[in-house]
Motif scaffolding. Sequence first.
Motif, PDB file in Angstrom:
ATOM      1  N   TYR A  21      90.220 -20.525  14.923  1.00  0.00           N
ATOM      2  CA  TYR A  21      90.870 -20.756  13.635  1.00  0.00           C
ATOM      3  C   TYR A  21      92.095 -19.879  13.380  1.00  0.00           C
ATOM      4  CZ  TYR A  21      87.928 -16.852  12.188  1.00  0.00           C
ATOM      5  OH  TYR A  21      87.311 -15.617  12.110  1.00  0.00           O
ATOM      6  N   PRO A  22      92.203 -18.655  13.948  1.00  0.00           N
ATOM      7  CA  PRO A  22      93.404 -17.862  13.690  1.00  0.00           C
ATOM      8  C   PRO A  22      94.693 -18.500  14.233  1.00  0.00           C
ATOM      9  CG  PRO A  22      91.644 -16.436  14.460  1.00  0.00           C
ATOM     10  CD  PRO A  22      91.196 -17.863  14.675  1.00  0.00           C
ATOM     11  N   TYR A  42      92.941 -25.618   5.698  1.00  0.00           N
ATOM     12  CA  TYR A  42      92.572 -24.465   6.518  1.00  0.00           C
ATOM     13  C   TYR A  42      91.080 -24.143   6.441  1.00  0.00           C
ATOM     14  CZ  TYR A  42      92.366 -19.871   8.597  1.00  0.00           C
ATOM     15  OH  TYR A  42      92.032 -18.808   9.396  1.00  0.00           O
ATOM     16  N   ASP A  43      90.493 -24.225   5.253  1.00  0.00           N
ATOM     17  CA  ASP A  43      89.072 -23.893   5.130  1.00  0.00           C
ATOM     18  C   ASP A  43      88.209 -24.814   5.987  1.00  0.00           C
ATOM     19  OD1 ASP A  43      89.687 -21.820   3.402  1.00  0.00           O
ATOM     20  OD2 ASP A  43      89.221 -22.967   1.587  1.00  0.00           O
ATOM     21  N   LEU A  49      85.884 -25.137  13.351  1.00  0.00           N
ATOM     22  CA  LEU A  49      86.048 -24.410  14.607  1.00  0.00           C
ATOM     23  C   LEU A  49      85.002 -23.314  14.774  1.00  0.00           C
ATOM     24  CD1 LEU A  49      89.929 -24.341  14.814  1.00  0.00           C
ATOM     25  CD2 LEU A  49      88.338 -25.630  16.268  1.00  0.00           C
ATOM     26  N   ARG A  50      84.582 -22.685  13.681  1.00  0.00           N
ATOM     27  CA  ARG A  50      83.488 -21.717  13.770  1.00  0.00           C
ATOM     28  C   ARG A  50      82.204 -22.401  14.243  1.00  0.00           C
ATOM     29  NH1 ARG A  50      85.422 -20.061   8.612  1.00  0.00           N
ATOM     30  NH2 ARG A  50      86.612 -18.143   8.781  1.00  0.00           N
ATOM     31  N   GLU A  51      81.928 -23.577  13.682  1.00  0.00           N
ATOM     32  CA  GLU A  51      80.729 -24.333  14.064  1.00  0.00           C
ATOM     33  C   GLU A  51      80.818 -24.764  15.529  1.00  0.00           C
ATOM     34  OE1 GLU A  51      76.964 -26.236  13.423  1.00  0.00           O
ATOM     35  OE2 GLU A  51      78.017 -24.532  12.535  1.00  0.00           O
ATOM     36  N   PHE A 124      99.583 -23.432  14.559  1.00  0.00           N
ATOM     37  CA  PHE A 124      99.490 -24.876  14.530  1.00  0.00           C
ATOM     38  C   PHE A 124      99.514 -25.376  13.088  1.00  0.00           C
ATOM     39  CE2 PHE A 124      97.247 -23.887  18.537  1.00  0.00           C
ATOM     40  CZ  PHE A 124      98.009 -24.648  19.411  1.00  0.00           C
ATOM     41  N   LEU A 125     100.362 -26.353  12.829  1.00  0.00           N
ATOM     42  CA  LEU A 125     100.357 -27.069  11.552  1.00  0.00           C
ATOM     43  C   LEU A 125      99.489 -28.316  11.655  1.00  0.00           C
ATOM     44  CD1 LEU A 125     104.161 -26.930  10.674  1.00  0.00           C
ATOM     45  CD2 LEU A 125     102.338 -25.433   9.836  1.00  0.00           C
TER      46      LEU A 125
END
Length: 138
Positions: A21-22, A42-43, A49-51, A124-125
């Motif tokens: 995610y960063p 973003y959230d 991505l964490r999952e 990344f956008l």
Amino acid sequence: MSARATVEDYYEALRRGEPLYPYFAEEADVVKFGVGETLVGYDDVAEGLREQTRTTTDWTVESDALRVVEREKHAAFSDDVRMAWTDTESDADHDFDTRWSGTLERRPTDDDPDADPETDEWVFLGMHVSVAHDGERD
């Protein structure tokens, strides 16, 4: 770091199971389309991505045709990528030929708020990953 190096670093972070995610802009309109999901904002991108990192392992990411067009503050990329991984919850292996594309923006870092191509970072956008051809590999 160049836009090309950022894409390559993202691939390497995916292989290593590091947080992804960063690499994305912290904005409400950032978007990531994956093989099986659409993440908007973003959230949602960060949580998705964490999952993914939590529930997958043993990533293979083989870039075959990375193309990057870089301008002063924006860049676009496309690539043909073989990616494979193991789902840790189902113990299922997945292997796909995929197509990747996306846009990036160069931004000053917190450490150096003045625009400087030597220290700026690319984020990344938008990113789009889709299955190529007939889908999953045998």
